[in-house]
Design a protein around this motif. Structure first.
Motif, mmCIF file in Angstrom:
data_model
loop_
_atom_site.group_PDB
_atom_site.id
_atom_site.type_symbol
_atom_site.label_atom_id
_atom_site.label_comp_id
_atom_site.label_asym_id
_atom_site.label_seq_id
_atom_site.Cartn_x
_atom_site.Cartn_y
_atom_site.Cartn_z
ATOM 1 N N VAL A 1 0.774 -1.265 0.110
ATOM 2 C CA VAL A 1 -0.227 -0.132 0.083
ATOM 3 C C VAL A 1 0.968 1.195 0.100
ATOM 4 O O VAL A 1 1.785 1.273 0.823
ATOM 5 N N LEU A 2 0.619 2.071 -0.955
ATOM 6 C CA LEU A 2 1.419 3.455 -1.106
ATOM 7 C C LEU A 2 0.261 4.594 -0.850
ATOM 8 O O LEU A 2 -0.615 4.569 -1.306
ATOM 9 N N LEU A 3 0.752 5.533 0.152
ATOM 10 C CA LEU A 3 -0.197 6.697 0.394
ATOM 11 C C LEU A 3 0.808 7.754 -0.216
ATOM 12 O O LEU A 3 2.048 8.022 0.137
ATOM 13 N N GLU A 4 0.114 8.759 -1.254
ATOM 14 C CA GLU A 4 0.863 9.773 -1.767
ATOM 15 C C GLU A 4 -0.172 11.038 -1.343
ATOM 16 O O GLU A 4 -1.251 10.865 -1.367
ATOM 17 N N PRO A 5 0.266 12.209 -1.511
ATOM 18 C CA PRO A 5 -0.196 13.500 -1.330
ATOM 19 C C PRO A 5 -1.231 13.662 -2.758
ATOM 20 O O PRO A 5 -0.627 13.375 -3.708
ATOM 21 N N ALA A 6 -2.395 14.043 -2.491
ATOM 22 C CA ALA A 6 -3.234 14.365 -3.711
ATOM 23 C C ALA A 6 -3.882 15.730 -3.405
ATOM 24 O O ALA A 6 -3.896 16.125 -2.223
ATOM 25 N N VAL B 1 -4.134 6.604 -2.759
ATOM 26 C CA VAL B 1 -3.974 5.272 -2.154
ATOM 27 C C VAL B 1 -3.680 4.412 -3.565
ATOM 28 O O VAL B 1 -4.593 4.156 -4.342
ATOM 29 N N SER B 2 -2.476 3.592 -3.584
ATOM 30 C CA SER B 2 -2.023 2.679 -4.609
ATOM 31 C C SER B 2 -1.757 1.469 -4.020
ATOM 32 O O SER B 2 -1.232 1.353 -2.905
ATOM 33 N N ILE B 3 -2.625 0.404 -4.331
ATOM 34 C CA ILE B 3 -2.681 -0.738 -3.896
ATOM 35 C C ILE B 3 -1.961 -1.806 -4.859
ATOM 36 O O ILE B 3 -2.854 -1.780 -6.102
ATOM 37 N N HIS B 4 -1.065 -2.710 -4.753
ATOM 38 C CA HIS B 4 -0.524 -3.650 -5.561
ATOM 39 C C HIS B 4 -0.793 -5.077 -4.861
ATOM 40 O O HIS B 4 -0.123 -5.234 -3.968
ATOM 41 N N ASP B 5 -1.878 -5.743 -5.307
ATOM 42 C CA ASP B 5 -2.201 -7.042 -4.698
ATOM 43 C C ASP B 5 -1.708 -8.461 -5.561
ATOM 44 O O ASP B 5 -1.885 -8.338 -6.675
#
Length: 111
Positions: free
Chosen positions: A39-44, A82-86
């Motif tokens: 899970v990657l959280l980045e500003p938006a 939020v980017s999720i790589h599953d």
């Protein structure tokens, strides 16, 4: 016998956030591998909370929708991508990783 679809399925979700996060350094938790996810959280731009899921498990959009709705109901982040790589994680593991990412964000002085 049915052949499963090849490749990665991409799912997008968007929410109107209630809790602006403000500036922060990206947060990465988890490891992509068999049965895991990151899970990657980045500003938006607030007030949005945009989620993109890339998953190897096809056909589970309703489950992802339920997990993301629950996450947003609990945290209501605004100004976060939020980017999720599953790679086939269970919903419980997804929720755990999302909460871990928010805890990392909080440890940096955020929500």
């Amino acid at each position: 016998m049915n052949t499963p679809p090849a490749g990665i399925e991409t799912l997008d979700f968007s929410y109107e956030g209630r809790h602006p996060v403000g500036p922060f350094a990206p947060v990465l938790v988890g490891v992509v591998g068999s049965g895991h996810l990151e899970v990657l959280l980045e500003p938006a731009e607030p007030p949005a909370c945009r989620v993109q899921v890339e998953t190897s498990a096809h056909g589970f959009r309703p489950i992802w929708q339920a997990v993301m709705d629950d996450f947003h109901a609990r945290h209501g982040l605004a100004g976060v991508r939020v980017s999720i790589h599953d790679m086939g994680a269970t919903p419980a593991v997804v929720s755990l990783r999302l909460d871990q990412a928010v805890a990392e964000l909080s440890a940096g002085g955020r929500p």
